[in-house]
Enzyme design. Structure first.
Site, PDB file in Angstrom:
ATOM      1  N   GLU A  51      86.182 -40.686 -27.950  1.00 36.50           N
ATOM      2  CA  GLU A  51      86.583 -39.525 -27.264  1.00 36.50           C
ATOM      3  C   GLU A  51      85.467 -38.478 -27.172  1.00 36.50           C
ATOM      4  O   GLU A  51      85.032 -37.778 -26.271  1.00 36.50           O
ATOM      5  CB  GLU A  51      88.007 -39.078 -27.615  1.00 36.50           C
ATOM      6  CG  GLU A  51      89.220 -39.952 -27.247  1.00 36.50           C
ATOM      7  CD  GLU A  51      89.170 -40.788 -26.057  1.00 36.50           C
ATOM      8  OE1 GLU A  51      88.642 -39.937 -24.688  1.00 36.50           O
ATOM      9  OE2 GLU A  51      89.503 -41.890 -25.845  1.00 36.50           O
ATOM     10  N   HIS A  80      83.094 -38.778 -24.658  1.00 35.68           N
ATOM     11  CA  HIS A  80      83.215 -38.025 -23.440  1.00 35.68           C
ATOM     12  C   HIS A  80      82.761 -36.675 -23.544  1.00 35.68           C
ATOM     13  O   HIS A  80      82.301 -36.250 -22.388  1.00 35.68           O
ATOM     14  CB  HIS A  80      84.860 -38.432 -23.008  1.00 35.68           C
ATOM     15  CG  HIS A  80      85.075 -39.908 -22.527  1.00 35.68           C
ATOM     16  ND1 HIS A  80      84.498 -40.580 -21.636  1.00 35.68           N
ATOM     17  CD2 HIS A  80      86.336 -40.539 -23.077  1.00 35.68           C
ATOM     18  CE1 HIS A  80      85.122 -41.929 -21.637  1.00 35.68           C
ATOM     19  NE2 HIS A  80      86.068 -41.686 -22.634  1.00 35.68           N
TER      20      HIS A  80
END
Length: 227
Positions: A100, A103
């Site tokens: 994550e 990202h």
């Protein structure tokens, strides 16, 4: 009389792959969630370290309910981690948290596929909500126009799924590089984290194949209705 829909066979490979992908991510995540990292860092701490070392001090990290609900919110610049990942110090938790964070790195560096995917979100949401309604209405009232419009909207959903693939694979690649470069995981731990992220990536592959298969089925149904 029963209606036999021969086009359903198009979905069978995608359904089987989806079942396998779900079983794979559950078993792989469960296995490595029981193996703790040598660094002792939690998922939140690992993500924070990656973000800070890349100058992303303004990206917040929040804990959210659910299992494997982890995601990065580019609009609010918030990395949201499930409780198990946020507080967990397993290889699986750190791998997911780093993904994550990957990202967030994409967002910060203007990674083109991520920008394109984010731009598709509104259209994909509309397509997901309205496409089947329009298609079913088209079949009921025998309107090719409604059917074609529904298929066009669903095509946006398919495009979104296709664009998601490079975004997810790239985020995992960035995550593994960060974990290795900053000694968040060591040696064999990197390989284990990669197995977790590969299993997660398979769910996106399955979702894409399912979307493409559904689109093909819709086209076949439309052709059959015209015949």
């Amino acid at each position: 009389m029963y209606y036999y829909d021969s086009t359903f066979i198009v979905l069978i490979p995608a359904l089987l792959l989806s079942l396998y992908a779900q079983a794979k991510i559950q078993s792989t995540y469960s296995r490595y969630s029981r193996q703790y990292s040598m660094s002792g860092l939690t998922g939140a701490e690992a993500a924070r370290k990656i973000l800070d070392l890349n100058g992303l001090y303004d990206v917040a990290i929040e804990v959210i309910p659910g299992n494997l609900t982890d995601h990065y919110d580019p609009r609010n610049r918030v990395l949201r981690l499930s409780r198990e990942v946020f507080y967990g110090n397993s290889i699986a938790a750190i791998g997911v948290a780093a993904h994550e964070a990957g990202h967030a790195l994409q967002h910060n560096r203007g990674y083109a596929p991520l920008i394109f995917r984010n731009a598709l979100v509104p259209v994909a949401n509309i397509g997901s909500n309205l496409s089947w309604i329009l298609i079913m209405l088209g079949f009921i009232i025998n309107s090719v126009g409604f059917i074609n419009l529904g298929i066009l909207l669903f095509s946006a959903v398919v495009l979104f799924q296709v664009v998601t693939l490079p975004v997810e694979f790239n985020a995992s690649s960035r995550a593994l590089t960060q974990l290795d470069n900053y000694n968040i995981l060591y040696g064999e731990e990197i390989y284990k984290a990669k197995r977790v992220l590969n299993a997660a990536a398979l769910t996106y592959v399955a979702a894409t194949i399912m979307a493409v298969s559904q689109l093909l089925r819709l086209i076949l149904l439309t052709r059959d209705s015209r015949d």
